[in-house]
Design an enzyme around this catalytic site. Structure first.
Site, PDB file in Angstrom:
ATOM      1  N   HIS A 183      80.415 -23.055  87.734  1.00  0.00           N
ATOM      2  CA  HIS A 183      80.248 -24.491  87.487  1.00  0.00           C
ATOM      3  C   HIS A 183      80.177 -24.811  85.997  1.00  0.00           C
ATOM      4  O   HIS A 183      80.023 -23.935  85.165  1.00  0.00           O
ATOM      5  CB  HIS A 183      79.043 -25.050  88.250  1.00  0.00           C
ATOM      6  CG  HIS A 183      77.703 -24.560  87.797  1.00  0.00           C
ATOM      7  ND1 HIS A 183      76.535 -25.237  88.075  1.00  0.00           N
ATOM      8  CD2 HIS A 183      77.313 -23.456  87.107  1.00  0.00           C
ATOM      9  CE1 HIS A 183      75.509 -24.587  87.582  1.00  0.00           C
ATOM     10  NE2 HIS A 183      75.948 -23.513  86.979  1.00  0.00           N
ATOM     11  N   GLU A 184      80.339 -26.088  85.698  1.00  0.00           N
ATOM     12  CA  GLU A 184      80.460 -26.589  84.319  1.00  0.00           C
ATOM     13  C   GLU A 184      81.628 -25.951  83.572  1.00  0.00           C
ATOM     14  O   GLU A 184      81.552 -25.676  82.380  1.00  0.00           O
ATOM     15  CB  GLU A 184      79.155 -26.392  83.541  1.00  0.00           C
ATOM     16  CG  GLU A 184      77.962 -27.101  84.142  1.00  0.00           C
ATOM     17  CD  GLU A 184      78.232 -28.562  84.435  1.00  0.00           C
ATOM     18  OE1 GLU A 184      78.982 -29.198  83.683  1.00  0.00           O
ATOM     19  OE2 GLU A 184      77.693 -29.069  85.439  1.00  0.00           O
ATOM     20  N   GLY A 185      82.708 -25.731  84.303  1.00  0.00           N
ATOM     21  CA  GLY A 185      83.904 -25.129  83.713  1.00  0.00           C
ATOM     22  C   GLY A 185      83.922 -23.640  83.946  1.00  0.00           C
ATOM     23  O   GLY A 185      83.018 -22.930  83.515  1.00  0.00           O
TER      24      GLY A 185
END
Length: 600
Positions: A440-442
């Site tokens: 998550h978050e890239g």
């Protein structure tokens, strides 16, 4: 020994390596000295140990569930978050003028890290709310801030970010959620959002969603995305709550780890009007959302470090007390067994954990130090350079710990052997919790493309030049110390390999080929940076070790030097082969045909 924080290492990094004491001398932080910071960290540690940690295993086993159209969580989750609210921890990083404590970012990052180490599933609700409130404080209108900011800083309302959709995933240019004008800055929101952490629960009075959506007639792609505040319950002009805003929970995702953080599919405008409020200018939503996303990326990296720390502390304590086998020179079964920490390979796995976790925590401290230095700098050019450094560090801060502190969790399981693979011990849970941070978050790959495709070349390579200058300064200081000269030479060689790989990609006219090994580049770049930070830790330890009269301090500093040596001998040499692969513009992965994986 605490299992949620190593305070001696925290103090070492903050004060002896990254100069928090000097930072506290600035008028911005006039209300705090080292004693006050210690007491604040004591409060965070107490909450972590007494409220967060005791329910971590229970929350993992009894994850949130959907009943009668709402999410149900164990009561212990709200108790823990209420303790944070009562202590003012939601507002710790915010300026006094908006009701915050105005603590340094370095300190608030460590507060949130301690909570994450104890129970990351609960800590996520606070971290998302803080990031949401920070973005609102930076970009919202005065009216929006008046209504939404105080209850979030008080911990009464929580916040989320709503980006992804089922058909789009990480490709935000493909989102379909719509926003139709109603009146002024009010819009009718219609669509669905997937993978929304903290998207629905009964922990707070309201949930403030930050939602990306498209206005009528907006151009396709990311340039046609706007940002909206969409509360779960409508809010009256006086700040009181109104009726439901028709943000419907359509489903809960059942996850491998971090199970106590709800992860939701949300529908907007399905059973009635869902109203949202435009943030800033139309069609600039993605650039605005990066204010929250970049903060979240640093927080996710720190969270990954702390999950690694949780495994390290537990496996270290286990290795000190678990008796098994004898020294290799002693085969007499009549002699007592020894603690497994006496075995060389167990020490290797503990060193690998210590190197990753304490290296990752140094990376986190450096990033938050840049934030603090920006906040007190009076020089515009200096602030610009600090911002550039933070830009180039952000993909590494998110990605390097999520890879190597996850490996640390793997080593923790291995040290416990078969016990580590069971739910009777927490190390398998820490591994599962940490696995999300790679995604998550890239994802790791997205940040590799960002670093190699954009960050190292932005402003004509200014960020990389600034970083290289800092690393070179450390090398020059370390070369003067006979005990660190070997490490100085090793770091200089690795830095040259990084430069060669970067130059080769910049010369490549085919972007697909040049970026084919961007993930390898990111990982190796992170290794060079963490090696640099380990050398800075070693220099600080060398300065302190001669003056250390206490045996415990002497052992602590000696451990820093030994771990630095481990990283330089076991980890840093790997970057040369990886940078060579990048520099050669190897196309093995790029040219692999999809049908060739199985044939037919």
């Amino acid at each position: 020994m605490s299992l949620v924080v190593h305070r001696q290492n925290l103090d070492f990094l903050m004060y002896e390596v990254f100069g928090l004491g000097s930072l506290l001398e600035d008028s911005r932080f006039k209300n705090f000295d080292r004693e006050a910071i210690t007491e604040i960290l004591n409060v965070a540690q107490s909450i972590a140990e007494n409220e967060f940690a005791p329910c971590a295993a229970m929350l993992d086993a009894h994850e949130p569930h959907w009943a009668d159209g709402r999410v149900v969580l164990p009561a212990e989750v709200k108790h823990a978050l209420d303790a944070c609210s009562a202590a003012g921890l939601f507002a710790a990083s915010f300026d006094e003028e908006v009701g915050g404590l105005q603590l340094p970012a370095m300190v608030t990052s460590m507060i949130n890290g301690i909570l994450s180490c104890a129970n990351v599933a609960i800590a996520n609700y606070q971290f998302l709310t803080i990031a949401n409130a920070n973005m609102l404080n930076a970009l919202g209108t005065e009216e929006q801030k008046r209504i939404f900011l105080p209850p979030m800083l008080e911990g009464r309302w929580f916040g989320t970010m709503c980006l992804s959709e089922t058909q789009a995933g990480s490709s935000l240019s493909d989102i379909r959620t719509k926003a139709e004008p109603v009146d002024g800055h009010v819009y009718r929101i219609m669509g669905s959002k997937m993978w929304i952490s903290g998207g629905d629960h009964d922990l707070s009075e309201n949930i403030v969603h930050m939602v990306l959506a498209r206005l009528p007639g907006s151009q396709p792609g990311v340039k046609g995305i706007s940002l909206f505040i969409v509360p779960k319950y409508r809010v009256n002009e006086d700040g009181t709550l109104g009726e439901s805003n028709n943000v419907a929970l359509a489903g809960l995702n059942h996850k491998m780890g971090q199970r106590g953080t709800t992860n939701c599919l949300l529908n907007f405008g399905e059973g009635g009007d869902t109203f949202g409020y435009l943030v800033g200018e139309p069609n600039k939503g993605l650039s605005y959302m990066f204010h929250m996303m970049n903060e979240a990326r640093i927080s996710v990296g720190t969270s990954s470090v702390m999950s690694g720390l949780a495994g390290f502390l537990y496996s270290l304590e286990y290795a000190r007390t678990r008796l098994q086998g004898r020294h290799t020179r002693d085969k007499d079964p009549a002699t007592p067994q020894v603690p497994i920490i006496e075995h060389a390979d167990v020490k290797r796995m503990l060193l690998a954990q210590k190197a990753a976790v304490e290296g990752g925590l140094a990376l986190s401290c450096f990033c938050t130090m840049l934030v603090d230095q920006q906040s007190i700098s009076k020089d515009e050019a200096e602030r610009g350079d600090l911002e550039l450094l933070l830009e180039i560090f952000t993909p590494m801060m998110k990605s390097w710990p999520s890879e190597h502190c996850l490996e640390a969790n793997k080593h923790a399981i291995q040290i416990l052997g078969g016990y580590g693979y069971t739910r009777d011990y927490p190390v398998e849970r820490h591994y599962r919790d940490n696995r999300l941070n790679h995604i998550h978050e890239g994802t790791f790959a997205i940040h590799g493309l960002d670093l190699l495709g954009r960050k190292v070349s932005m402003n004509r390579g200014r960020a990389l030049t600034l970083l290289t200058k800092r690393i070179t300064n450390t090398i020059e200081r370390a070369e003067l110390d006979p005990l660190l000269k070997e490490e100085a030479l090793g770091l200089g060689s690795a830095l040259r390999s990084l430069a060669s790989a970067t130059e080769a990609v910049e010369r490549c006219e085919d972007p697909a080929l040049g970026l084919a090994n961007a993930t390898i580049y990111l990982d190796s770049f992170g290794h060079v940076v963490v090696a640099w930070l380990w050398l800075e830790q070693a220099l600080a330890a060398q300065r302190a070790i001669a003056a250390a009269s206490d045996a415990g301090l002497g052992a602590f500093y000696s451990g820093k030097l030994a771990t630095c040596r481990y990283f330089y001998r076991y980890e840093l040499p790997k970057v040369h082969a990886q940078f060579a692969l990048v520099a050669q513009l190897d196309d093995t992965c790029l040219s692999m045909a999809a049908e060739a994986f199985l044939g037919g």
